[in-house]
Design a protein around this motif. Structure first.
Motif, short mmCIF file in Angstrom:
data_model
loop_
_atom_site.label_atom_id
_atom_site.label_comp_id
_atom_site.label_asym_id
_atom_site.label_seq_id
_atom_site.Cartn_x
_atom_site.Cartn_y
_atom_site.Cartn_z
N UNK A 64 0.33 -1.35 -0.24
CA UNK A 64 -0.02 0.27 -0.65
C UNK A 64 0.61 0.78 -0.20
N UNK A 65 2.22 1.47 1.12
CA UNK A 65 2.94 2.55 0.76
C UNK A 65 3.20 2.52 -0.56
N UNK A 66 3.93 1.59 -0.89
CA UNK A 66 4.77 1.82 -2.46
C UNK A 66 3.50 2.18 -3.64
N UNK A 67 1.97 2.06 -3.08
CA UNK A 67 1.65 1.87 -4.10
C UNK A 67 1.07 3.68 -4.47
N UNK A 68 1.25 4.53 -3.36
CA UNK A 68 1.11 6.26 -3.04
C UNK A 68 2.49 7.12 -3.54
N UNK A 69 3.46 5.46 -3.87
CA UNK A 69 5.25 6.77 -4.56
C UNK A 69 4.77 6.60 -6.47
N UNK A 70 5.81 7.96 -6.51
CA UNK A 70 5.31 8.56 -7.68
C UNK A 70 5.75 7.64 -8.86
N UNK A 71 5.30 6.97 -10.04
CA UNK A 71 6.25 5.71 -11.05
C UNK A 71 7.37 5.36 -10.79
N UNK A 72 8.39 6.85 -11.22
CA UNK A 72 9.89 7.38 -11.21
C UNK A 72 10.22 6.72 -10.14
N UNK A 73 9.59 7.00 -8.44
CA UNK A 73 10.41 6.96 -7.65
C UNK A 73 10.43 5.28 -7.34
N UNK A 74 9.60 4.52 -7.49
CA UNK A 74 9.07 2.90 -7.54
C UNK A 74 10.17 2.74 -8.09
N UNK A 75 10.52 2.68 -9.46
CA UNK A 75 11.24 1.78 -9.61
C UNK A 75 12.88 1.43 -9.16
N UNK A 76 13.34 2.66 -8.60
CA UNK A 76 13.93 1.88 -7.15
C UNK A 76 13.58 1.97 -5.69
N UNK A 77 12.98 2.47 -5.20
CA UNK A 77 11.89 2.27 -3.76
C UNK A 77 11.98 0.90 -3.44
N UNK A 78 11.20 -0.14 -4.44
CA UNK A 78 10.68 -1.10 -4.64
C UNK A 78 11.78 -2.09 -3.76
N UNK A 79 12.63 -1.70 -3.89
CA UNK A 79 13.55 -2.89 -3.52
C UNK A 79 13.96 -2.60 -1.86
N UNK A 80 13.48 -1.04 -1.79
CA UNK A 80 13.58 -1.24 0.11
C UNK A 80 12.41 -1.86 0.91
N UNK A 81 13.03 -2.24 2.24
CA UNK A 81 12.30 -3.10 3.06
C UNK A 81 11.38 -2.60 3.79
N UNK A 82 10.98 -1.19 3.87
CA UNK A 82 10.59 -0.46 5.14
C UNK A 82 10.25 1.07 4.09
N UNK A 83 9.58 0.46 4.64
CA UNK A 83 8.26 2.60 4.01
C UNK A 83 7.74 3.08 5.45
N UNK A 84 8.31 4.48 5.61
CA UNK A 84 8.04 5.37 6.90
C UNK A 84 7.70 6.68 5.93
N UNK A 85 5.72 6.77 6.20
CA UNK A 85 5.07 7.46 6.10
C UNK A 85 5.77 8.71 7.57
N UNK A 86 6.07 9.83 6.96
CA UNK A 86 5.95 11.32 8.26
C UNK A 86 5.34 12.03 7.89
N UNK A 87 4.80 12.08 8.89
CA UNK A 87 3.33 13.20 8.57
C UNK A 87 2.98 13.87 10.10
#
Length: 200
Positions: A71-94
């Motif tokens: 779900x977190x990966x899905x909110x990242x823009x497409x170009x960033x997903x190309x490399x971010x998909x390899x990261x094991x943790x996403x943290x949304x800062x709010x």
């Protein structure tokens, strides 16, 4: 591994000089729960106005909750997903928009949330982890799919994990990964006594 220590005008602590934002994440290395907790604990002890602690971090760890990570990966823009998909943790800062103690608007919330995020990044660096903060994400979608309240501002999506070799990246990202780091000269951004008087 690409290590890009900052070229500084005077010596600074290595923890700061060695922190940068790689895009090459090791897809097969998860972040342990104790290390992830240590990063969050570092953020927890950041300074804030009135000790209000306006930050909220939505942690999506692939190893413990794949659905949340996707779900977190899905909110990242497409170009960033190309490399971010390899990261094991996403943290949304709010950042929460209002003070806890009186409900009034907290104009320091974004500032304080940034301080907490940097604390997290430095702790990650101390543990041999890497971080990359992204503005390239859909804040409105994040609100919806991560069930955020109305009185907050999604600030950044942060990728956390272990560094991989630059050649693991798509070719379009490799030059940036290997390029020398740079910053504007100290006197161009820091002033002495009044605006425009260069600090030297």
């Amino acid at each position: 591994m690409q290590h890009k220590r900052a070229t500084t005008q005077v010596q600074i602590h290595d923890l700061i000089a060695s922190r940068w934002s790689p895009r090459a994440f090791a897809v097969d290395k998860m972040v342990s729960h104790p290390d992830l907790t240590a990063c969050l604990e570092a953020a927890r002890w950041a300074p804030s106005c009135f000790n209000d602690q306006p930050w909220r971090f939505v942690v999506c760890d692939k190893s413990s909750n794949l659905a949340a990570w996707e779900t977190a990966l899905s909110v990242i823009v497409e170009k960033n997903q190309l490399w971010a998909k390899n990261a094991p943790v996403f943290i949304l800062t709010v950042a929460m928009q209002n003070f806890n103690h009186n409900g009034k608007a907290n104009r320091f919330a974004a500032y304080d949330t940034g301080a907490a995020t940097l604390s997290l990044c430095l702790q990650a660096n101390a543990l041999g982890l890497i971080t990359h903060q992204m503005g390239g994400f859909d804040a409105d979608k994040a609100r919806q799919v991560l069930n955020l309240p109305d009185d907050c501002t999604p600030m950044a999506m942060l990728a956390l994990g272990y560094q991989a070799e630059a050649d693991n990246l798509a070719e379009e990202f490799q030059a940036g990964e290997q390029a020398e780091r740079s910053r504007a000269a100290l006197e161009l951004r820091f002033y002495l006594g009044q605006w425009g008087e260069a600090f030297k």
